[in-house]
Design an enzyme around this catalytic site. Structure first.
Site, mmCIF file in Angstrom:
data_model
loop_
_atom_site.group_PDB
_atom_site.id
_atom_site.type_symbol
_atom_site.label_atom_id
_atom_site.label_comp_id
_atom_site.label_asym_id
_atom_site.label_seq_id
_atom_site.Cartn_x
_atom_site.Cartn_y
_atom_site.Cartn_z
ATOM 1 N N ASP A 1 12.984 -5.607 -17.026
ATOM 2 C CA ASP A 1 13.528 -6.881 -16.525
ATOM 3 C C ASP A 1 12.432 -7.951 -16.554
ATOM 4 O OD1 ASP A 1 12.269 -5.219 -14.511
ATOM 5 O OD2 ASP A 1 12.752 -6.791 -13.078
ATOM 6 N N ASP B 1 8.467 2.585 -12.812
ATOM 7 C CA ASP B 1 8.657 1.180 -13.189
ATOM 8 C C ASP B 1 8.386 1.057 -14.690
ATOM 9 O OD1 ASP B 1 9.256 -1.471 -13.019
ATOM 10 O OD2 ASP B 1 7.692 -2.002 -11.595
ATOM 11 N N CYS C 1 -2.905 8.131 14.950
ATOM 12 C CA CYS C 1 -2.800 9.036 13.792
ATOM 13 C C CYS C 1 -4.006 9.992 13.764
ATOM 14 C CB CYS C 1 -2.655 8.247 12.497
ATOM 15 S SG CYS C 1 -4.200 7.769 11.705
#
Ligand code: GUN
Ligand code: ZN
Length: 490
Positions: free
Chosen positions: A125, A90, A278
């Site tokens: 952006d 990013d 898990c």
């Protein structure tokens, strides 16, 4: 040259795809765990064992900090993080949205991402938040567009370039932004500034934002939902055509002692049992986990397992043509998600164009299922049936039905269809024997339409006593309506 994104399978707006990057191909939909270059709770290379195929990190954090920056420039991004698979970076736009400014230009951060060998580069952006004035959204969109156009000219090699779609909470701006970017040929399209919507559970508006952007983009482009990391909303977003997610949630939640499940989040202090299979939840009891020295790391691990398990289930559901059934289940986890589901089906006409024409058996899961694309499609195709003579419509077999010229089966939420199609998709649907009001509304309105479309046929409707609906009065005006318990017993 083969395409960067290849679609292998589809269901509703969702798809299974292959995204090609310089460091390998990833199968979508998938989640990119966010790696903070400063703190690593779980070593990046170990992320693969959870199911991660691609990571995301923030190039601005690396750029700003000399120790990180020099290593990244020398050894590359992959060397810095110690990960040899694809990495998206990013640009610092998120920091821009939080702090109001950043100390870098679009060109500088693009050049930096390029130099350190990012696989997917994001320009700077402007993430316009929800609910701003239309003028502000429009003005910021124009700046974003300029920066994205500059980025598209600048990044030309084999690295992928993302074109974030902004436009605040204005669907028309989102669609306009998307169709403008479509023409500029970005490799990935993130939908930006949706974090505030997700944080406040504004899923109905999120659905409209995603649908609007998707309508402006090519259906063959990969779409990333920026900042979406909670697995309870993945199925909904995938059904709308999102292919990539990123999760900082697994770590942020762990830091706060929060335990992620697809049905919502628990605070670990409030858990007496660990409802997950898990490796972490199998090894520890709830009390042991609460007291563990490395509680944060263990929670982060569980959170990642829960996140990727949902991705695998979503992919299997797409393969099976069962994505919407999964979406309907998941959206019952929270009333605001249910609002998102209802909003999803206001876009059924659009989804219907994307949904495969035949797939596995439709399951009725509740009143929302009555508005699924398949049901809408059936309603649009009623003109295809041409009926003459005496016609009987019934649910289950009745005596004397063979003496009619036409035998039709009534099945809510679809309506009436010729008996010979009973085993054919979508009429082989698994539905409730006791249709609710919504299912009856659609089915009876389609039945009425069928009767009106075939004036040469004389209809008898054998109705169940449990069917209570105002449309039955309308049907009575055009057909003979007999209740099953009053049906002749020869
Ligand atoms: N991370 C979360 N939202 C955004 C966004 O709108 N743009 C960018 N670049 N990053 C984000
Ligand atoms: Zn677990």
């Amino acid at each position: 040259m083969s395409a960067i994104f290849e679609i292998l399978d589809k269901d509703a707006g969702g798809r299974i795809g292959k995204l090609k990057t310089p460091h390998g191909t990833v199968e979508t939909p998938t989640v990119m765990p966010v790696v903070n270059p400063n703190i690593q709770l779980i070593p990046p290379n170990e992320m693969k064992s959870f199911g991660a195929e691609i990571l995301i990190t923030n190039s601005y954090i690396i750029y700003r900090k000399e120790e990180l920056r020099s290593v990244a420039l020398e050894k590359g991004l992959h060397g810095l993080l110690g990960f040899d698979g694809p990495i998206m970076t990013d640009s610092g736009s998120f920091q821009l949205s939080v702090y109001g400014s950043v100390e870098v230009t679009n060109e500088e951060i693009l050049g930096f991402q390029q130099k350190i060998g990012s696989d997917i580069i994001v320009p700077l952006d402007i993430p316009t938040p929800p609910d701003v004035h239309y003028r502000r959204a429009e003005e910021e969109l124009a700046v974003t567009a300029e920066r994205l156009e500059a980025a598209r000219k600048f990044i030309t090699g084999e690295q992928l370039l993302a074109g974030p779609v902004q436009g605040s909470t204005y669907p028309e701006l989102r669609e306009k932004a998307a169709s403008h970017l479509r023409d500029l040929n970005f490799d990935v399209y993130p939908l930006g500034a949706v974090v505030p919507l997700m944080e406040s559970y504004r899923y109905a508006e999120l659905v409209d934002v995603i649908a609007a952007a998707k309508k402006g983009l090519s259906p063959t482009s990969p779409v990333h939902l920026f900042g979406a990391g909670h697995p309870m909303m993945f199925a909904l977003a995938v059904a709308l055509g999102c292919d990539l997610f990123d999760s900082a949630a697994y770590a942020i939640y762990a830091k706060d002692g929060r335990y992620i499940t697809v049905n919502g989040t628990y605070h670990i202090e409030k858990l007496n049992y660990l409802p997950c299979p898990c490796p972490i939840c199998s090894k520890y009891t709830a009390d042991e986990l609460k007291k563990a020295k490395n509680k944060e790391e263990l929670l982060a691990r569980h959170n990642l397992y829960a996140t990727f398990a949902e991705i695998r289930l979503i992919k299997q559901s797409i393969r099976d043509g069962k994505l919407l059934e999964l979406v309907e289940q998941r959206c019952r986890a929270h009333p605001k998600l249910l609002d998102g589901l209802k909003k999803l089906y206001t876009h059924s006409a659009w989804l219907e164009q994307l949904d495969p024409a035949t797939k596995s058996t439709y399951f009725y899961c509740g009143p929302e299922s009555a508005s699924r694309p398949e049901v809408l499609r059936f309603g649009k195709r009623l003109e295809r049936f041409s009926l003459e003579g005496s016609a009987i419509i019934r649910t289950t077999p009745v005596k004397g039905e063979r003496s009619y010229d036409q035998l039709l089966i009534f099945k809510a939420p679809f309506g009436a269809f010729p008996a010979e199609m009973e085993e054919v998709y979508p009429f082989n649907a698994e539905v409730s024997k006791f249709p609710d009001y919504e299912a009856l509304s659609t089915a009876l309105s389609n039945t009425l339409k069928l009767i009106e479309l075939n004036p040469k046929a004389k209809f008898t409707f054998v109705c169940e006593r449990e069917f209570e609906h105002p449309l039955l009065e309308k049907i009575k005006e055009k057909a003979e309506l007999v209740y099953r318990d009053a049906w002749k017993k020869e």
